[in-house]
Design an enzyme around this catalytic site. Structure first.
Site, mmCIF file in Angstrom:
data_model
loop_
_atom_site.group_PDB
_atom_site.id
_atom_site.type_symbol
_atom_site.label_atom_id
_atom_site.label_comp_id
_atom_site.label_asym_id
_atom_site.label_seq_id
_atom_site.Cartn_x
_atom_site.Cartn_y
_atom_site.Cartn_z
ATOM 1 C CE1 TYR A 152 -3.991 -2.092 5.127
ATOM 2 C CE2 TYR A 152 -3.024 -0.005 4.443
ATOM 3 C CZ TYR A 152 -3.711 -1.168 4.134
ATOM 4 O OH TYR A 152 -4.100 -1.400 2.826
ATOM 5 C CB SER A 184 -0.869 0.027 1.264
ATOM 6 O OG SER A 184 -1.493 1.295 1.412
ATOM 7 C CE LYS A 228 -1.581 -3.824 3.083
ATOM 8 N NZ LYS A 228 -1.858 -5.062 2.335
HETATM 9 P P1 NAD Z 1 -11.526 -5.725 0.931
HETATM 10 O O1 NAD Z 1 -11.804 -5.536 2.358
HETATM 11 O O2 NAD Z 1 -12.608 -5.483 -0.058
HETATM 12 O O3 NAD Z 1 -10.960 -7.202 0.668
HETATM 13 C C1 NAD Z 1 -10.106 -7.858 1.539
HETATM 14 C C2 NAD Z 1 -10.332 -9.344 1.391
HETATM 15 O O4 NAD Z 1 -9.528 -10.045 2.340
HETATM 16 C C3 NAD Z 1 -11.794 -9.750 1.652
HETATM 17 O O5 NAD Z 1 -12.213 -10.625 0.636
HETATM 18 C C4 NAD Z 1 -11.709 -10.456 2.993
HETATM 19 O O6 NAD Z 1 -12.695 -11.456 3.142
HETATM 20 C C5 NAD Z 1 -10.325 -11.074 2.914
HETATM 21 N N1 NAD Z 1 -9.831 -11.466 4.222
HETATM 22 C C6 NAD Z 1 -9.938 -10.792 5.405
HETATM 23 N N2 NAD Z 1 -9.385 -11.511 6.394
HETATM 24 C C7 NAD Z 1 -8.905 -12.647 5.843
HETATM 25 C C8 NAD Z 1 -8.216 -13.766 6.356
HETATM 26 N N3 NAD Z 1 -7.902 -13.847 7.655
HETATM 27 N N4 NAD Z 1 -7.878 -14.768 5.496
HETATM 28 C C9 NAD Z 1 -8.193 -14.698 4.181
HETATM 29 N N5 NAD Z 1 -8.843 -13.645 3.642
HETATM 30 C C10 NAD Z 1 -9.195 -12.638 4.462
HETATM 31 O O7 NAD Z 1 -10.264 -4.827 0.617
HETATM 32 P P2 NAD Z 1 -9.503 -4.426 -0.734
HETATM 33 O O8 NAD Z 1 -9.570 -2.965 -0.822
HETATM 34 O O9 NAD Z 1 -9.954 -5.253 -1.892
HETATM 35 O O10 NAD Z 1 -8.025 -4.814 -0.297
HETATM 36 C C11 NAD Z 1 -7.268 -5.841 -0.903
HETATM 37 C C12 NAD Z 1 -5.798 -5.621 -0.564
HETATM 38 O O11 NAD Z 1 -5.377 -4.373 -1.106
HETATM 39 C C13 NAD Z 1 -5.516 -5.556 0.933
HETATM 40 O O12 NAD Z 1 -4.268 -6.170 1.217
HETATM 41 C C14 NAD Z 1 -5.429 -4.066 1.201
HETATM 42 O O13 NAD Z 1 -4.651 -3.784 2.323
HETATM 43 C C15 NAD Z 1 -4.786 -3.599 -0.088
HETATM 44 N N6 NAD Z 1 -4.973 -2.178 -0.370
HETATM 45 C C16 NAD Z 1 -6.207 -1.659 -0.589
HETATM 46 C C17 NAD Z 1 -6.325 -0.295 -0.852
HETATM 47 C C18 NAD Z 1 -7.648 0.360 -1.132
HETATM 48 O O14 NAD Z 1 -7.664 1.582 -1.281
HETATM 49 N N7 NAD Z 1 -8.759 -0.360 -1.197
HETATM 50 C C19 NAD Z 1 -5.182 0.505 -0.880
HETATM 51 C C20 NAD Z 1 -3.953 -0.054 -0.657
HETATM 52 C C21 NAD Z 1 -3.850 -1.403 -0.403
#
Ligand code: NAD
Length: 244
Positions: free
Chosen positions: A153, A140, A157
């Site tokens: 977080y 991230s 990351k």
């Molecule tokens: P989201 O919350 O929609 O999806 C996260 C997924 O992880 C969900 O499907 C959830 O069920 C799953 N999950 C949670 N706990 C779990 C566990 N213990 N075991 C297996 N799966 C588990 O979030 P997203 O925005 O799609 O994020 C996906 C990745 O991208 C994450 O690593 C997040 O940190 C990263 N990210 C997201 C953003 C953003 O702006 N959305 C920015 C930077 C990084």
């Protein structure tokens, strides 16, 4: 990606789901991993199979060693190989440092950092034997520049970035690449929880939030494109210019 197999952790929604759809469209057999309820993962599998692709849903809390090992074993038994791992599962427990409880810290480290270690270690043996594989870790921009309220977080990351570079060096001799993708502000359930979204827009030069499909596009390139075979140990941002 015909005859190739990809595991995408936490792929029942958001960026993981978009990556699962993108890799399945390239011809990969996809493991849609979910932590608890199978309903959303089953829908992703149905969407892929309806479009002529191949996918199965497998449960595993990827912060738990035994569940990760079972996930990788089940994948190997079903498909015979593992070509791509996308370490995507992640959570937030945002609060300012002074209010952050050890449990908030630990939960985020356990999934967002230890989970990446456990999944990578479990597939590494298989990929090293195959002498091929591509691992993509979702980091991230918070891990690059910090973000108030996200000490847990951003530490996890940033840890993923150091981990990516070390494992890239360890696995390069067997043609396994390991890269990190650092999304900025992507519209998913994770960011829907935030209240200061208008404020965040000021820091995005492209003037809009990103879409999960835009992160999936880079994941697809790193996982599938022949040209990506010569890219390893890198951190690539998909952030509308937030970090430059
Ligand atoms: P989201 O919350 O929609 O999806 C996260 C997924 O992880 C969900 O499907 C959830 O069920 C799953 N999950 C949670 N706990 C779990 C566990 N213990 N075991 C297996 N799966 C588990 O979030 P997203 O925005 O799609 O994020 C996906 C990745 O991208 C994450 O690593 C997040 O940190 C990263 N990210 C997201 C953003 C953003 O702006 N959305 C920015 C930077 C990084």
């Amino acid at each position: 990606m015909q005859d190739q197999v990809a595991i995408i952790t936490g792929s029942s929604r958001g960026i993981g789901k978009a990556a699962a759809l993108a890799l399945a469209a390239e011809g990969a057999s996809v493991v849609v991993n979910y932590a608890r309820s199978s309903a959303a993962a089953d829908e992703v599998v149905a969407e892929i199979t309806h479009a002529g692709g191949s996918a199965i849903a497998l449960q595993a809390d990827v912060s738990q060693e035994d569940q990760v090992d079972a996930l990788v074993k089940a994948t190997k038994e079903k498909f015979g190989r593992i070509d791509v791992l996308v370490n995507n599962a992640g959570i937030t427990r945002d609060t300012l440092l002074l209010r952050m409880k050890p449990a908030d810290w630990q939960a985020v480290i356990d999934l967002n950092l230890t989970g990446v270690f456990l999944c990578t270690r479990a597939v590494a043996k298989i990929m090293l034997k195959q002498r091929s594989g591509r691992i993509i870790n979702i980091s991230s921009v918070a891990g690059l520049m910090g973000n108030p309220g996200q000490a847990n977080y951003s530490a996890a990351k940033a840890g993923v970035i150091g981990f990516t570079k070390t494992v890239a060096k360890e696995m390069a001799g067997r043609s396994v690449t390991v890269n990190a993708v650092a999304p900025g502000f992507i519209e998913t359930d994770m960011t829907n929880e935030l209240s200061n979204t208008e404020e965040i827009l000021k820091y995005i030069p492209l003037g809009r939030y990103g879409q999960a499909s835009e992160v999936a596009g880079l994941i697809r390139f790193l996982a599938a494109d022949p040209a990506a075979a010569y890219i390893t140990g890198q951190v690539m941002n998909v952030d509308g210019g937030m970090v430059m």
